[in-house]
Design an enzyme around this catalytic site. Structure first.
Site, PDB file in Angstrom:
ATOM      1  N   GLY A 187       0.778  -1.234   0.000  1.00 36.09           N
ATOM      2  CA  GLY A 187       0.000   0.000   0.000  1.00 36.09           C
ATOM      3  C   GLY A 187       0.808   1.281   0.000  1.00 36.09           C
ATOM      4  O   GLY A 187       0.348   2.299   0.531  1.00 36.09           O
ATOM      5  N   ARG A 242     -14.357 -15.829 -11.088  1.00 39.88           N
ATOM      6  CA  ARG A 242     -13.905 -14.437 -11.116  1.00 39.88           C
ATOM      7  C   ARG A 242     -15.096 -13.474 -11.201  1.00 39.88           C
ATOM      8  O   ARG A 242     -15.118 -12.424 -10.556  1.00 39.88           O
ATOM      9  CB  ARG A 242     -12.981 -14.250 -12.321  1.00 39.88           C
ATOM     10  CG  ARG A 242     -12.251 -12.928 -12.380  1.00 39.88           C
ATOM     11  CD  ARG A 242     -11.362 -12.872 -13.619  1.00 39.88           C
ATOM     12  NE  ARG A 242     -10.301 -13.864 -13.578  1.00 39.88           N
ATOM     13  CZ  ARG A 242      -9.123 -13.673 -13.003  1.00 39.88           C
ATOM     14  NH1 ARG A 242      -8.864 -12.544 -12.388  1.00 39.88           N
ATOM     15  NH2 ARG A 242      -8.197 -14.617 -13.030  1.00 39.88           N
ATOM     16  N   MET A 258      -3.867  -6.821  -7.216  1.00 48.79           N
ATOM     17  CA  MET A 258      -3.307  -7.865  -8.078  1.00 48.79           C
ATOM     18  C   MET A 258      -4.382  -8.824  -8.584  1.00 48.79           C
ATOM     19  O   MET A 258      -4.361 -10.022  -8.307  1.00 48.79           O
ATOM     20  CB  MET A 258      -2.211  -8.620  -7.335  1.00 48.79           C
ATOM     21  CG  MET A 258      -1.101  -7.729  -6.806  1.00 48.79           C
ATOM     22  SD  MET A 258      -0.358  -6.676  -8.073  1.00 48.79           S
ATOM     23  CE  MET A 258       0.510  -7.907  -9.035  1.00 48.79           C
ATOM     24  N   HIS A 271       0.918   1.778 -13.633  1.00 51.36           N
ATOM     25  CA  HIS A 271       1.710   0.650 -14.140  1.00 51.36           C
ATOM     26  C   HIS A 271       3.177   1.068 -14.203  1.00 51.36           C
ATOM     27  O   HIS A 271       3.492   2.171 -14.662  1.00 51.36           O
ATOM     28  CB  HIS A 271       1.228   0.253 -15.541  1.00 51.36           C
ATOM     29  CG  HIS A 271       1.998  -0.890 -16.124  1.00 51.36           C
ATOM     30  ND1 HIS A 271       1.848  -2.191 -15.677  1.00 51.36           N
ATOM     31  CD2 HIS A 271       2.935  -0.925 -17.103  1.00 51.36           C
ATOM     32  CE1 HIS A 271       2.662  -2.982 -16.358  1.00 51.36           C
ATOM     33  NE2 HIS A 271       3.328  -2.235 -17.234  1.00 51.36           N
ATOM     34  N   ASP A 306      -3.346  -3.160 -19.274  1.00 53.33           N
ATOM     35  CA  ASP A 306      -2.441  -2.012 -19.394  1.00 53.33           C
ATOM     36  C   ASP A 306      -2.564  -1.316 -20.748  1.00 53.33           C
ATOM     37  O   ASP A 306      -1.587  -0.800 -21.280  1.00 53.33           O
ATOM     38  CB  ASP A 306      -0.983  -2.447 -19.151  1.00 53.33           C
ATOM     39  CG  ASP A 306      -0.795  -3.083 -17.775  1.00 53.33           C
ATOM     40  OD1 ASP A 306      -1.438  -2.626 -16.821  1.00 53.33           O
ATOM     41  OD2 ASP A 306      -0.012  -4.043 -17.670  1.00 53.33           O
ATOM     42  N   GLU A 337       6.240   7.083  -8.877  1.00 54.20           N
ATOM     43  CA  GLU A 337       4.830   6.694  -8.747  1.00 54.20           C
ATOM     44  C   GLU A 337       4.161   7.496  -7.639  1.00 54.20           C
ATOM     45  O   GLU A 337       3.018   7.955  -7.783  1.00 54.20           O
ATOM     46  CB  GLU A 337       4.704   5.200  -8.413  1.00 54.20           C
ATOM     47  CG  GLU A 337       4.970   4.261  -9.564  1.00 54.20           C
ATOM     48  CD  GLU A 337       4.814   2.805  -9.159  1.00 54.20           C
ATOM     49  OE1 GLU A 337       4.235   2.537  -8.094  1.00 54.20           O
ATOM     50  OE2 GLU A 337       5.276   1.935  -9.912  1.00 54.20           O
TER      51      GLU A 337
END
Length: 197
Positions: free
Chosen positions: A12, A66, A91, A110, A146, A175
């Protein structure tokens, strides 16, 4: 107020950068209203709790498919009426139904200068290719991994003695600068749209 829900799976650090930016009033009216994780032991949950942000855990292992997990997660997220859903080290590959539900308000960061190096092992790939620079990209999430429209990029040099680990450290630092900035830009746009006649 621009209501933000953050999804995490691990440490995190990008979540912490967003929390810190909000505490400095640097999220363009953005307010993190909830943090969800698919892993109960994600340290990011502790970061959120320390900041007084509601948290939730929904394990993908508890669902047969899923699609079932994503449907349950959408229900949890929608209870907070988000203007923006921010993936910060979440993830999971999301289903088309999830992506379409939050189209235009689902973002990810990303660790590469997209369209270069979608997927995994981006730092090693940049070094192997002999790239002079590397970095990170904030983008809208679409069905392709992505592949969504770019919002903001941050660049760092690739040094001659770099390893994937040292390069990763510098990319993480960039980031933590560009993700809050991208969220600030999007929240400011949404706040203006809400107040315009």
């Amino acid at each position: 107020m621009c209501r933000i829900v953050v999804l995490i799976s691990g440490h995190g650090s990008n979540l912490q950068a967003l929390i810190d930016a909000e505490q400095r009033n640097e999220l363009g009216g953005g307010h993190i209203v909830a943090v969800f994780s698919n892993r109960a032991n994600a340290f990011g949950l502790e970061r959120a709790r320390k900041a007084g942000i509601p948290t939730g855990v929904l394990s993908h292992k508890d669902f047969p498919a899923r699609e079932d997990f994503d449907a349950a997660l959408m229900e949890r997220i929608d209870a907070y009426r988000p203007d923006l859903v921010v993936l910060a080290g979440f993830m999971r590959i999301l289903t088309p139904a999830f992506v379409h539900h939050y189209a235009g308000r689902l973002i990810n960061i990303h660790p590469s200068l997209l369209p270069k190096y979608p997927g995994m092992n981006t730092h090693a790939r940049a070094i192997a290719a002999g790239d002079a620079e590397h970095g990170a990209t904030v983008h809208f999430v679409t069905e392709g991994v992505d592949e969504g429209p770019m919002i903001l990029q941050g660049r760092v040099p690739v040094l001659p003695d770099d390893t994937p680990e040292t390069l990763q450290q510098r990319v993480h630092a960039i980031e933590h600068q560009i993700y809050p900035e991208a969220v600030r830009m999007l929240c400011a746009q949404r706040m203006m749209a809400k107040t315009s006649p």
